[in-house]
Motif scaffolding. Structure first.
Motif, PDB file in Angstrom:
ATOM      1  N   PRO A 281       0.839  -1.204   0.000  1.00 41.64           N
ATOM      2  CA  PRO A 281       0.000   0.000   0.000  1.00 41.64           C
ATOM      3  C   PRO A 281       0.873   1.252   0.000  1.00 41.64           C
ATOM      4  O   PRO A 281       2.054   1.190   0.367  1.00 41.64           O
TER       5      PRO A 281
ATOM      6  N   ALA B 221      -0.091   6.399   2.865  1.00 42.53           N
ATOM      7  CA  ALA B 221      -1.350   6.805   3.497  1.00 42.53           C
ATOM      8  C   ALA B 221      -2.317   5.626   3.658  1.00 42.53           C
ATOM      9  O   ALA B 221      -3.402   5.794   4.208  1.00 42.53           O
TER      10      ALA B 221
ATOM     11  N   SER C  29      -4.064   4.347   1.457  1.00 40.82           N
ATOM     12  CA  SER C  29      -5.288   4.689   0.740  1.00 40.82           C
ATOM     13  C   SER C  29      -5.349   4.107  -0.663  1.00 40.82           C
ATOM     14  O   SER C  29      -6.384   4.190  -1.319  1.00 40.82           O
ATOM     15  N   ALA C  30      -4.256   3.536  -1.132  1.00 41.98           N
ATOM     16  CA  ALA C  30      -4.229   2.969  -2.488  1.00 41.98           C
ATOM     17  C   ALA C  30      -3.108   1.945  -2.587  1.00 41.98           C
ATOM     18  O   ALA C  30      -2.206   1.909  -1.759  1.00 41.98           O
TER      19      ALA C  30
END
Length: 93
Positions: free
Chosen positions: A41, A44, A46-47
């Motif tokens: 990942p 963050a 987040s992705a």
């Protein structure tokens, strides 16, 4: 184009010492194609930043490999359970 998975098998986040380049990666596999990946990942969380193929079954002349579970041993190293009941470890680089 061939799909990248049939039956995804959940795993664990790597925090071992043998493969330091995988620290923080989620290790998971695919039962149908006999593959194991490391998903990294972004910072963050987040992705997906990167996906690396770690293991790919070789169909000719070898025992069929279909991961059914991925767990960590006491050292934090992945143990990959195959449908045959065998445990596999990632090879050292």
């Amino acid at each position: 184009a061939q799909a990248e998975g049939i039956c995804i098998v959940g795993g664990a986040v790597y925090h071992g010492h043998t493969h330091s380049d995988l620290n923080g990666c989620y290790i998971y596999g695919d039962w149908g194609y006999g593959k194991v990946w490391a998903l990294r990942p972004n910072e963050a969380l987040s992705a997906v930043e990167e996906i690396t193929l770690l293991v790919q079954r070789e169909d000719e002349g070898t025992e069929r490999f279909n991961p059914t579970g991925i767990f960590l041993d006491t050292e934090g190293e992945p143990l990959i359970l195959s449908h045959t009941g065998r445990l596999h470890k990632l090879k050292k680089k």
